[in-house]
Every structure is written in structure tokens, then in C-alpha cells.
Design a protein around this motif. Structure first.
Motif, mmCIF file in Angstrom:
data_model
loop_
_atom_site.group_PDB
_atom_site.id
_atom_site.type_symbol
_atom_site.label_atom_id
_atom_site.label_comp_id
_atom_site.label_asym_id
_atom_site.label_seq_id
_atom_site.Cartn_x
_atom_site.Cartn_y
_atom_site.Cartn_z
ATOM 1 N N LEU A 78 33.520 6.782 10.385
ATOM 2 C CA LEU A 78 33.249 5.487 9.744
ATOM 3 C C LEU A 78 32.409 5.708 8.492
ATOM 4 C CD1 LEU A 78 32.396 3.129 12.761
ATOM 5 C CD2 LEU A 78 34.588 3.430 11.591
ATOM 6 N N ARG A 79 32.805 5.095 7.385
ATOM 7 C CA ARG A 79 32.058 5.204 6.132
ATOM 8 C C ARG A 79 30.663 4.610 6.322
ATOM 9 N NH1 ARG A 79 32.829 8.682 2.401
ATOM 10 N NH2 ARG A 79 35.084 8.317 2.607
ATOM 11 N N THR A 80 29.626 5.335 5.889
ATOM 12 C CA THR A 80 28.245 5.007 6.243
ATOM 13 C C THR A 80 27.317 5.090 5.043
ATOM 14 O OG1 THR A 80 28.655 5.985 8.437
ATOM 15 C CG2 THR A 80 26.352 5.599 7.824
ATOM 16 N N THR A 81 26.324 4.207 4.985
ATOM 17 C CA THR A 81 25.204 4.317 4.053
ATOM 18 C C THR A 81 23.920 4.076 4.832
ATOM 19 O OG1 THR A 81 25.313 1.978 3.444
ATOM 20 C CG2 THR A 81 26.536 3.533 2.044
ATOM 21 N N CYS A 82 22.796 4.641 4.347
ATOM 22 C CA CYS A 82 21.513 4.504 5.027
ATOM 23 C C CYS A 82 20.404 4.204 4.017
ATOM 24 C CB CYS A 82 21.150 5.788 5.788
ATOM 25 S SG CYS A 82 22.318 6.260 7.093
ATOM 26 N N THR A 83 19.313 3.623 4.504
ATOM 27 C CA THR A 83 18.095 3.449 3.718
ATOM 28 C C THR A 83 16.915 4.011 4.501
ATOM 29 O OG1 THR A 83 17.618 1.252 4.640
ATOM 30 C CG2 THR A 83 18.965 1.331 2.639
ATOM 31 N N LEU A 84 15.813 4.298 3.805
ATOM 32 C CA LEU A 84 14.581 4.789 4.414
ATOM 33 C C LEU A 84 13.449 3.819 4.109
ATOM 34 C CD1 LEU A 84 14.388 8.642 3.688
ATOM 35 C CD2 LEU A 84 14.924 7.520 5.845
ATOM 36 N N THR A 85 12.583 3.592 5.107
ATOM 37 C CA THR A 85 11.379 2.785 4.923
ATOM 38 C C THR A 85 10.189 3.567 5.447
ATOM 39 O OG1 THR A 85 12.639 0.734 5.231
ATOM 40 C CG2 THR A 85 10.253 0.598 5.474
ATOM 41 N N GLY A 86 9.165 3.760 4.614
ATOM 42 C CA GLY A 86 7.968 4.475 5.036
ATOM 43 C C GLY A 86 7.051 3.581 5.847
ATOM 44 N N ALA A 100 0.816 -1.198 0.000
ATOM 45 C CA ALA A 100 0.000 0.000 0.000
ATOM 46 C C ALA A 100 0.857 1.258 0.000
ATOM 47 C CB ALA A 100 -0.927 -0.006 1.210
ATOM 48 N N LEU A 101 2.131 1.149 0.365
ATOM 49 C CA LEU A 101 3.042 2.290 0.383
ATOM 50 C C LEU A 101 4.149 2.078 -0.643
ATOM 51 C CD1 LEU A 101 3.587 3.000 4.210
ATOM 52 C CD2 LEU A 101 2.099 4.219 2.630
ATOM 53 N N ASP A 102 4.435 3.117 -1.426
ATOM 54 C CA ASP A 102 5.561 3.065 -2.349
ATOM 55 C C ASP A 102 6.842 3.426 -1.596
ATOM 56 O OD1 ASP A 102 3.924 2.432 -4.491
ATOM 57 O OD2 ASP A 102 3.502 4.540 -4.919
ATOM 58 N N ALA A 103 7.966 2.885 -2.007
ATOM 59 C CA ALA A 103 9.243 3.145 -1.334
ATOM 60 C C ALA A 103 9.691 4.583 -1.576
ATOM 61 C CB ALA A 103 10.310 2.179 -1.836
ATOM 62 N N PRO A 104 10.256 5.247 -0.558
ATOM 63 C CA PRO A 104 10.830 6.578 -0.757
ATOM 64 C C PRO A 104 12.134 6.481 -1.540
ATOM 65 C CG PRO A 104 11.264 5.829 1.468
ATOM 66 C CD PRO A 104 10.394 4.785 0.833
ATOM 67 N N SER A 105 12.655 7.632 -1.960
ATOM 68 C CA SER A 105 13.913 7.681 -2.724
ATOM 69 C C SER A 105 14.808 8.758 -2.125
ATOM 70 C CB SER A 105 13.609 7.996 -4.195
ATOM 71 O OG SER A 105 14.808 8.137 -4.933
ATOM 72 N N ILE A 106 16.005 8.370 -1.669
ATOM 73 C CA ILE A 106 16.947 9.317 -1.071
ATOM 74 C C ILE A 106 17.592 10.149 -2.171
ATOM 75 C CG2 ILE A 106 19.103 9.537 0.239
ATOM 76 C CD1 ILE A 106 18.314 7.025 1.769
ATOM 77 N N PRO A 152 12.228 -0.904 1.560
ATOM 78 C CA PRO A 152 13.300 0.064 1.839
ATOM 79 C C PRO A 152 13.714 0.788 0.559
ATOM 80 C CG PRO A 152 13.814 -2.098 2.757
ATOM 81 C CD PRO A 152 12.657 -2.284 1.842
ATOM 82 N N SER A 153 14.162 2.024 0.720
ATOM 83 C CA SER A 153 14.713 2.752 -0.420
ATOM 84 C C SER A 153 16.043 2.133 -0.837
ATOM 85 C CB SER A 153 14.962 4.217 -0.039
ATOM 86 O OG SER A 153 16.052 4.310 0.869
ATOM 87 N N ALA A 154 16.540 2.544 -1.989
ATOM 88 C CA ALA A 154 17.921 2.199 -2.342
ATOM 89 C C ALA A 154 18.853 2.875 -1.337
ATOM 90 C CB ALA A 154 18.234 2.650 -3.757
ATOM 91 N N ALA A 155 20.032 2.299 -1.125
ATOM 92 C CA ALA A 155 20.987 2.853 -0.166
ATOM 93 C C ALA A 155 21.439 4.243 -0.605
ATOM 94 C CB ALA A 155 22.188 1.935 -0.015
ATOM 95 N N SER A 156 21.682 5.100 0.392
ATOM 96 C CA SER A 156 22.194 6.436 0.114
ATOM 97 C C SER A 156 23.623 6.363 -0.401
ATOM 98 C CB SER A 156 22.176 7.278 1.395
ATOM 99 O OG SER A 156 23.179 6.809 2.308
ATOM 100 N N PRO A 207 9.325 11.345 -1.101
ATOM 101 C CA PRO A 207 8.471 10.314 -0.498
ATOM 102 C C PRO A 207 7.810 9.460 -1.559
ATOM 103 C CG PRO A 207 7.429 12.461 -0.343
ATOM 104 C CD PRO A 207 8.813 12.704 -0.880
ATOM 105 N N GLY A 208 7.708 8.172 -1.273
ATOM 106 C CA GLY A 208 7.018 7.299 -2.211
ATOM 107 C C GLY A 208 5.520 7.434 -2.113
ATOM 108 N N SER A 209 5.008 7.660 -0.893
ATOM 109 C CA SER A 209 3.575 7.807 -0.659
ATOM 110 C C SER A 209 3.365 8.926 0.341
ATOM 111 C CB SER A 209 2.972 6.510 -0.114
ATOM 112 O OG SER A 209 3.156 5.437 -1.011
ATOM 113 N N SER A 210 2.382 9.762 0.063
ATOM 114 C CA SER A 210 2.107 10.888 0.965
ATOM 115 C C SER A 210 1.439 10.442 2.260
ATOM 116 C CB SER A 210 1.212 11.913 0.258
ATOM 117 O OG SER A 210 -0.017 11.308 -0.134
ATOM 118 N N ASP A 211 1.015 9.173 2.333
ATOM 119 C CA ASP A 211 0.317 8.684 3.518
ATOM 120 C C ASP A 211 1.260 8.253 4.628
ATOM 121 O OD1 ASP A 211 -2.103 9.061 2.223
ATOM 122 O OD2 ASP A 211 -2.145 7.023 1.412
#
Length: 322
Positions: A254-262, A186-192, A280-284, A208-212
């Protein structure tokens, strides 16, 4: 002919010991800390504690804070932060939701240079759970006490669970999130779209993937694939103005990457699907938290190629002598 099996077995045992370090270091290298008081803050808390003791050669470098909110209710959520150790014997947890009954535990993490390849980083056992508190209230609680709900304005509108379970999650798992269930579609993935490194964290902008979506879970991996690898997971409210969230509790350098989940509420989802999550979004892009990062935008990872390597690679080979 002399039997060489005993000598071979002894050599194998010595090799195994060199690879794994002291066999008991992983279990007894650091004793568990003990939480003494909790001072609730808006969206977090200051946690005071008595540190455990570290064996010779082991240095406590970080504390892992695992919190559970609204335990046993449909609003239950968890949060994990890794913060640097300090001499003040106090750590601060952030990104908690106000108005939810909360408990936390502490785990000490140490560096063990003599631990061999497998035990360079050791963790203590978890502390006992903190006293029950409510982020947003103004009453400090000590071990053996619980803050009454009426001291928290936000808690008036949020019913306390009938039988709260103050125990922390048995095995907190800040690892990258598993694939969501079909209900999450029901929710689309966000994009960093961008990352700005900060002191101990980062500001992440996204589409944002979904405004909800009502909240976002930020999952970060630091020093991936090395003995220093660590993971941080935080849940933050969806921003009301703009599309930017902030993650804290990261280790500098420390070298870092992150993802987002709505994440969004689903009142019609029945007992087991009251909340839905996106994929989850693609990694940053990779970034480096630093005390001197300020507000500088992190350069793309490709820009980190060393000029010296380029010069060496493009230098013409000398022609052979006639």
C-alpha cells in the motif's frame, strides 16, 4: 393516472442497498476477538487470542491493536498498530515503553467485497481489555490475571498508579495529529530527510527540530483516499545514536506517507502541560512497504511516472492528408 411513487421509492431503496451493502454488515459482519494471554517483551508483547467469526463473504485481513500505558498518570500514552491476520491466533505489538502498566484491545478488520461502495471494509467491536502487563517483564499473564510489578525490573523505579484504569481508549484516533497547543512551541518540528521501505514498515531518517525531544510519534497513512485507507500511529524513544527511527505494523503493497512529531517532558509545565509536542513534520515521500523491499532506498514519487505515458504524450500527431 397511475401513481408511480411506490415504484420510485422501491427503486431508490434498491439503489441505496447497492451503495451501502447489507445494512447490518458493518455491525455484525465480524464478532469481536477475545484475548486469552499476554507475554510481555522488551518494548512490546505477544498477544494470543480467540478469533471472532466472520459472516459469509467476509475475510478477516488485519487486527488493530490499541494499547494504553500508565493510565491515569502523567506518563499516560497510547499506541495503535495494524498487523496482518495469521493462522497462529497471535499478534505482536511493538514500540511500547518498558516499565509502564499496560492494557491492550484487539479489533478484527475484514474485507467485504459485497459491501457496496461504503462498506468494503468492516470492523468488529473491540475485544475486552487484556490483563494488565508490564513490557520488559518475563511473566506471561492470562485473562483474569495481572502481572505483579515486582517481576519487572524496570517497574521498580516507576510507581504503579493508585487506581489504574485498564479500559482502552473509547475511540482510538490514529488520524493525522491535530495542531499542537501553544505550549508545544517549545519544540521545533523535525524534518524527514529519507525513507527506506522494509517488510511491513520503514526506516525514517530525519533532522531533529529540537535536541530536547525524548520521543517521537510516527503517524502513517496508507492507501489514502481509497477504500483500503488505514492509519498507523506509533511512539518511539528518541534515538541515542543517529537520527533514524523505525515504524512497523504497516501493510505491504500500500502506498504510504508518514510524519514525525517530537515530544519532551516539561516538569515545570504544571498539571496539564507536563509534556509538550512539536508541530508535525511535513509528510515523507511516498513509499511502498514490501516483503522484497530489503534495504533499498525508496525512489522519489516523481520517478514512478510510467515511461509508456511519456512516449504516448510526446508522439507527434500524423499530418492530415492533402
Amino acid at each position: 393516472m397511475r401513481d408511480n411513487k411506490p415504484m420510485a421509492l422501491a427503486a431508490a431503496a434498491m439503489l441505496l442497498l447497492a451503495l451501502s451493502g447489507t445494512a447490518m454488515a458493518q455491525q455484525t459482519g465480524i464478532s469481536a476477538p477475545s484475548i486469552t494471554t499476554v507475554k510481555p517483551l522488551s518494548g512490546g508483547a505477544d498477544i494470543s487470542f480467540t478469533p471472532g467469526t466472520a459472516a459469509d463473504g467476509i475475510t478477516i485481513t488485519n487486527y488493530v491493536i490499541d494499547c494504553i500505558q500508565g493510565a491515569g498518570t502523567i506518563d499516560q500514552q497510547t499506541s495503535t498498530m495494524v498487523v496482518p491476520a495469521s493462522t497462529s491466533n497471535k499478534v505482536t505489538v511493538s514500540s511500547l515503553s518498558n516499565g509502564l502498566a499496560t492494557t491492550c484491545t484487539l479489533t478484527a478488520r475484514g474485507s467485504n467485497p459485497s459491501g457496496g461502495i461504503l462498506n468494503r471494509v468492516v470492523d468488529s467491536a473491540e475485544s475486552a481489555a487484556s490483563p494488565l502487563f508490564t513490557p520488559g517483564s518475563k511473566q506471561t499473564v492470562s485473562a483474569g490475571e495481572s502481572a505483579p510489578a515486582e517481576t519487572t525490573p524496570e517497574a521498580v523505579a516507576v510507581p504503579e498508579p493508585a487506581s489504574p484504569s485498564p479500559s482502552p481508549q473509547a475511540s482510538p484516533s490514529p488520524s493525522p495529529r491535530a495542531s499542537p497547543s501553544p505550549a508545544a512551541s517549545a519544540l521545533d518540528a523535525p524534518s524527514i530527510t529519507g525513507v527506506k521501505a522494509t517488510d511491513g514498515g520503514a526506516d525514517i531518517t530525519f533532522t531533529p527540530g529540537s535536541s530536547d525531544a525524548s520521543s517521537y510519534t510516527i503517524d502513517c497513512v496508507q492507501a489514502a483516499g481509497t477504500v483500503d485507507q488505514q492509519e498507523v500511529s506509533q511512539t518511539v524513544a528518541a534515538p541515542s545514536n543517529g537520527n533514524k527511527v523505525s515504524v512497523t505494523g504497516l501493510a505491504n503493497g500500500l502506498r504510504t506517507t508518514c510524519t514525525l512529531t517530537g515530544r519532551a517532558a516539561n516538569p515545570s509545565g504544571g498539571l496539564f502541560s507536563r509534556n509538550v509536542e512539536s508541530a508535525p513534520s511535513a509528510a515523507s515521500q511516498s513509499f511502498l512497504p514490501s516483503a522484497s523491499a530489503g534495504s533499498s532506498t525508496v525512489a522519489p514519487q516523481a520517478a514512478t511516472t510510467a515511461p509508456a505515458e511519456i512516449d504516448v504524450a510526446t508522439s507527434p500527431s500524423p499530418s492530415p492528408s492533402p
